[in-house]
Structures are given as C-alpha cells and as structure tokens.
Design an enzyme around this catalytic site. Structure first.
Site, PDB file in Angstrom:
ATOM      1  N   GLU A  73      -7.336   0.414  -4.411  1.00  0.00           N
ATOM      2  CA  GLU A  73      -7.317   0.318  -2.949  1.00  0.00           C
ATOM      3  C   GLU A  73      -8.637  -0.237  -2.381  1.00  0.00           C
ATOM      4  OE1 GLU A  73      -6.108   4.271  -1.915  1.00  0.00           O
ATOM      5  OE2 GLU A  73      -4.097   3.935  -2.711  1.00  0.00           O
TER       6      GLU A  73
ATOM      7  N   ASP B  46       0.884  -1.167   0.000  1.00  0.00           N
ATOM      8  CA  ASP B  46       0.000   0.000   0.000  1.00  0.00           C
ATOM      9  C   ASP B  46       0.922   1.217   0.000  1.00  0.00           C
ATOM     10  OD1 ASP B  46      -1.635   2.124   0.596  1.00  0.00           O
ATOM     11  OD2 ASP B  46      -2.307   1.376   2.551  1.00  0.00           O
TER      12      ASP B  46
ATOM     13  N   ASP C 217     -12.766   5.591   2.960  1.00  0.00           N
ATOM     14  CA  ASP C 217     -11.328   5.664   3.245  1.00  0.00           C
ATOM     15  C   ASP C 217     -10.937   7.086   3.642  1.00  0.00           C
ATOM     16  OD1 ASP C 217      -8.578   5.752   3.198  1.00  0.00           O
ATOM     17  OD2 ASP C 217      -8.346   4.714   1.283  1.00  0.00           O
TER      18      ASP C 217
ATOM     19  N   LYS D  62       2.746  11.129  -3.388  1.00  0.00           N
ATOM     20  CA  LYS D  62       1.706  10.437  -4.152  1.00  0.00           C
ATOM     21  C   LYS D  62       0.782  11.441  -4.857  1.00  0.00           C
ATOM     22  CE  LYS D  62      -1.819   6.869  -3.367  1.00  0.00           C
ATOM     23  NZ  LYS D  62      -2.349   5.986  -2.315  1.00  0.00           N
TER      24      LYS D  62
END
Ligand code: AMP
Length: 618
Positions: free
Chosen positions: A187, A23, A211, A87
């Site tokens: 994800e 991850d 999330d 990211k």
C-alpha cells in the site's frame, strides 16, 4: 423518407479490457484505472460520486449476498450475518486472532487449531478468502458496469507488513473473484506512485507514508532508488484508527447525558447507531468548529476544541509509532524528504497538523487520502500492461511452482510472477507414524488440485529416522536461478538427511501452453476453491476421526459406556458426512464431535495431573 443509419461497427465492438488497481481495505475498498485519454489514474465512482465501497458483506441467505453501502445498515439490524473487517482475518489461524475475538460481531469458529479461520453465517462456513472475493467481485462488477468494459487483470494492494500467507490469501481471493492478479503490491508503494514518486528511475528519496484508516494505523519508511521501493521499516497499531476517534465522541456524549457505558454492551443496536452518528460528527468537525445533533433523547453536541483535546492521545500514539519506525530504519525525522498521507482519518486537521509539525515540513495531502492507494495500484497496473514504455518488466516466473501435499493439493512455494532469481523454503512433516520415505512431487501451474497442473519431477527423500507422525521437520527449498532452472532440496532438519534435484521448469512449455494454463486457472478458479475447501475439510475430518479413535482406545476406562457410545455415534455421523461432498455438513459434524469430546479431554488431563501428583506434597 428519412434514412436511418445503423452503426453496425459500434454494435459488434467487443468490450474493451481494463487493467485495474484495487485497494482491498479493512473499512473501504476501491477500484481504479488509468484513463487512456488523459493518461491519469481515476477511481471508479458510482453515480459519478462515491468511489468507496464499504468492505461489508451481508448474507440474507447463502445465495443472497449484499456487499458495500447497501450492506452497511445491517451492521445495526443483523450483526450476526454481517461481516466487516474481514481483512483482519485474511491468512490467519484462529490462534492468531483469538485475543481479538470480542471485536467481531459475527461468529468465528473457535476450534483451537492452526488452520485458517472460518466464519459461520447461519449453517454455512466461509473463509476470509471467500468473503474478500465477494468484495472484489463487487468492485469488478462496479467497474464493468460504470465503464462498460471488462476487468480481468488487476493489481491488488496489501499492507507492507503482510506476510506470505496473507499475501497468498489476497491472491486467492482475487482468483476466486475470477480475476488474474498480476501483482500484489504494498500500500505505501502504491500511495507514493499516486503522487508520482518513484516513477522516475533516476529519483532517490527517503519517504514516510502515514496511513490512518478506519481501524488501523500504519507508518512505513521507504527508500526509493533505481525505481525500486525498499521498505526500510514499518510500524503502527492494528487497532487504532478513525473508529477510535468516533468512540471518544460516543463516550463523551454518554458521559454528558449521564448514561452508563454498559448500556452499549447490552444494546448493540444503540451502540452501532451512536457510533455512526459520532462518525458524522467527526467528519463535520474536519471543516467546522461545532457539531450539534440529537439521538432519541440524547443531546449529541461537541466542539472541535473538545474533540481535539479528547483525541490528542490517539494522535500522540501514532507519533510514538513513527519514532519507533524511524529508529528501526536508523533514521531521524529530518532525513525524511517527503511525507505521504493516506486514509480517510488523515483529513482530521489535528492529525495533519501534528504530523507536519513533527517532521517540520508540509505533508502531501493534495490527493484524496481515501483514493491514493487505489490510484497508485492503477498506475502500477498500467506499467505492467506495458503502457509506460520506459519501465521494463523484470524477468518473472510465468507459472507458480510448488509441491503436492496431503489431499492431492498444490502447495505453492514460488508464486507466479516472482522476479527471478528467487528462492523460497517451507517446512513439512510426515502424516504416518514411523514414516521412512517422503515423496516430493514438484508441479507447475495455478490450479489447486495437482492433477490439473503440470508435473515437473518427483523424487523420494528416503531414510528418514523412525519418528511419530508430525515429528520430522522436512524443509523443502526451491531455488530458481536466473536461467529459470529450479533446484529442489529436501532436508530432514532433525537428522540432517538431505537430497536434491535439478529441474528445468520451462522446458517443453510453449507460450501458448503457459497462457492456456493461466486461462484454465481463471476459468476454474471457483470450482478449484470449492474442491480445495472440500478436500481440506475431508483431510481435517479424517485427522479428527483418527485422533478420536486413538483417544477412545487409550482412555477406555475414563469414559462411561454412555459417553463412549455418544462419541461413537458422532464419529459415525462424521464418517458419513466425509463420504458426501458437502463441506459445510462435514464442518458441522466435526464441530459437534469436537464440542462433545472437549470435556473428556479435560477429564483425561485431570486424571494425568492427578496421577503425577500422587504421593507429592503440594
Ligand atoms: P479508510 O479506512 O482509509 O477508508 O478511512 C476511513 C476513516 O476515515 C473512517 O474512520 C472515517 O470516519 C474517516 N474519515 C473519512 N472522512 C473523514 C473526514 N472528512 N474527517 C475525518 N475523518 C474522516
């Protein structure tokens, strides 16, 4: 005499190979694997405790790079050389991230281009791909040393909304870290797999994955059917997360201590250290009713009730996003059968309770919300490794397919491991004024420079009507049918001119050759990336030089002799730099030339506008 027995077998045993799930997160990253003995997914923990590796990279010097928790305190002491949230920049151009520039404490190169962004650290330039690869290397290293195994093959997760370029950038980062990226998965898909949802091919379900991480919020609605995860809709907020809850606490403390918020703008170090303390308070309040602390002379107290009152608007924002996602999926909340919680900030009781109340059912939160995505990625990796026999791998292309672009580089159109049949298209243009023909060379392989790949075919799209460079729109489509036959089509969209060719990519390649090509790409990944970025820098520099020459010729009368000479000197320096193999030097010289010529471009614009306004009343 006592005998000593030496276990020779043990000593010569090769390290076992682990296929891991990763991850790669905005705030934290993790690596996990399926334990062969228990059959269960586990994250790799340092000292048996901490599985999270903060996604932070600190450069002490270009050769001394620190990643993870050791890099964390440099956020306060050395923000310019400490890169976080990379990211957010993956697969993005400067234009894409311009409006968020103030968010980053480090230097993003501010060329107004559509090229992928670069980050300046000292005199070196790094792409987000390189920076992410440092994080991946750290994860790999951690897994290898904790488990005494070798990690070569991985599955990496990305947000469901990541586009092609962001997915490709993630893949490249893996490659650069010396990893073979077996698959990039979403994800939310990984999170559901971690809860065992979707592993049974008979299962049919509609689920929501909520999330809330450190800096981002994503809601995804998925339909699971026949073992396939279909993303029905995604929504969220790329700037909403646990950090905002911290910020609310900081603001509250400042107000209570009668300190102006502006202090934080001038004192970056205070701003960071207060934020870290606010985070500590927030985490404390997940299990207690009151937090009390001190920060130098500041009183830092807060009750859970006040915290909830301050942060309710943030939670309500997430509910509004869920409503939008449901509406896009044409569903209502009662049709969602399962809710999966992901991300550290879902530990906040107010978050959990509000989401459960909204859906009218309990949420899945029994697994560690920081770990679920990595655990699911590990399960997917295990499936791909063939350890879960009843799940069949669909036919995939064994090697990437693409074409040669400027600088002899491979531009992948269909990535390896794509399920077939599949198709993909991309637009290109000409690089020379009046160019009538375009050579399309099709290659197969994983290396960045085409000569290292296998050439499958070449054809020429001829008869393009004369247009300035960059004007024609040439769409190249690859259609790969179920038999592995590739059809390549090239079409100039403005004129409708079209040509196509059929190719059999697998023809003549044995399994061993395919394997060797993949191996080569891993062995040479680092060199390849270096060559690629050098070639890209050279190509870009040549374009800048061409444009500068054109500019001087066209606007001779607007530049003073001194200005023209200044530009010429910088152009000569850039030309010399392009003759070297120093990518960073080329970048520095390009920056200098761009910087120097920017005011002249403005001057020319003003002159053009002045000319156009002549005789007009305004
Ligand atoms: P992630 O990006 O998923 O790792 O989430 C990190 C975020 O979760 C950060 O904002 C953390 O402060 C937050 N977080 C971690 N643990 C807790 C906790 N026990 N209570 C509240 N927030 C937490």
């Amino acid at each position: 005499m006592a005998k000593i027995s030496i276990n020779i077998k043990e000593a010569t045993i090769e390290k076992r190979e682990l296929i891991a799930g990763i991850d790669l997160g905005t705030t934290n990253s993790l690596i996990a694997f399926v334990n062969k003995e228990t059959g269960l997914a586990e994250t790799v923990k340092e000292d048996g405790k901490n599985s999270l590796v903060p996604s932070i990279v600190h450069f002490e010097s270009p050769d001394k790079v620190i990643v993870g928790s050791a890099a964390r305190h440099y956020l306060v002491t050395d923000p310019q050389n400490t890169i976080y949230s990379v990211k957010r920049l993956l697969g993005k151009s400067y234009k894409d991230v311009k409006e968020f520039e103030g968010y980053f404490g480090y230097k993003i190169i501010d060329e107004d281009t559509e090229q992928l962004v670069k980050i300046r650290v000292g005199n070196s330039f790094y792409s987000p791909i390189e920076l992410s690869s440092f994080i991946l290397k750290e994860l790999r290293h951690r897994a290898e040393s904790v488990l005494n195994a070798e990690v070569r093959k991985v599955v990496i997760t990305v947000p469901a909304y990541f586009n092609d370029s962001q997915r490709q950038a993630t893949r490249d980062a893996g490659k650069l870290a010396g990893l073979e990226v077996l698959r990039i998965i979403n994800e939310p898909t990984a999170a559901s797999l971690a809860y065992g949802i979707g592993l049974d091919p008979q299962e049919e379900k509609t689920i929501a994955v909520y999330d809330l991480g450190g800096g981002t919020f994503d809601i995804s609605i998925l339909k699971i059917q026949n073992g396939i995860f279909e993303v029905l809709s995604t929504n969220g907020d790329t700037f909403l997360g646990g950090d905002d809850f911290d910020r609310a606490i900081v603001d509250y403390w400042l107000e209570h201590n009668h300190v102006s918020k502006d202090t934080l703008h001038t004192d970056k170090s205070l701003s960071q250290s207060l934020r870290l303390q606010a985070e500590e308070a927030k985490i404390h309040l997940s299990n207690h009713d009151f937090y009390s602390g001190k920060h130098d002379s500041l009183q830092c107290n807060i009750s859970k009730a006040v915290f909830e009152q301050l942060t309710l608007p943030l939670v309500e924002k997430t509910i509004a996003a869920i409503l939008r996602a449901l509406s896009d999926a044409k569903l209502t909340s009662d049709l969602i059968e399962t809710i999966v919680m992901v991300g550290g900030a879902t530990r906040i009781p107010l978050v959990k309770n509000t989401v459960a109340a909204f859906f009218g059912k309990p949420v899945n939160d029994s697994l560690n919300p920081d770990e679920v995505v990595a655990l699911g990625a590990a399960i997917q990796a295990d499936v791909l490794a063939g350890n879960q026999k009843d799940i069949l791998l669909l036919d995939v292309t064994p090697l990437s397919l693409g074409i040669e672009t400027i600088g002899d580089l491979m531009d992948v159109i269909i990535p390896r491991n794509s399920k077939i049949p599949t198709s993909a298209a991309r637009q290109y243009t000409t690089s020379v004024d009046g160019q009538k023909n375009l050579k399309i060379a099709v290659y197969q392989g994983e290396r960045d420079v085409v000569k290292d790949n296998r050439k499958l075919a070449e054809f020429i799209l001829s008869g393009i009507p004369a247009m300035p460079a960059g004007f024609p729109k040439i769409e190249i489509s690859f259609i790969l049918n179920a038999d592995g036959i590739l059809k390549v089509k090239a079409k100039e969209l403005r004129s409708g001119l079209e040509q196509s060719i059929d190719i059999k990519p697998q023809y003549g390649l044995t399994d061993a050759e395919v394997e060797q090509m993949l191996l080569d790409s891993i062995v040479h990944a680092k060199d390849d990336m270096k060559i690629r970025s050098l070639l890209e820098a050279k190509t870009e520099a040549n374009q800048v030089l061409l444009a500068a020459e054109k500019f001087i010729k066209k606007n001779a009368e607007l530049l003073s002799a001194e200005e023209a000479a200044g530009m010429q000197a910088l152009m000569t320096a850039l030309k010399q730099a392009t003759a070297s193999d120093d990518k960073d030097l080329i970048q520095v010289k390009m920056d200098e030339l761009n910087e120097y010529s920017r005011p002249f471009a403005h001057k020319v614009m003003d002159a053009v506008i002045g000319e156009a306004m002549k005789g007009k009343k305004v």
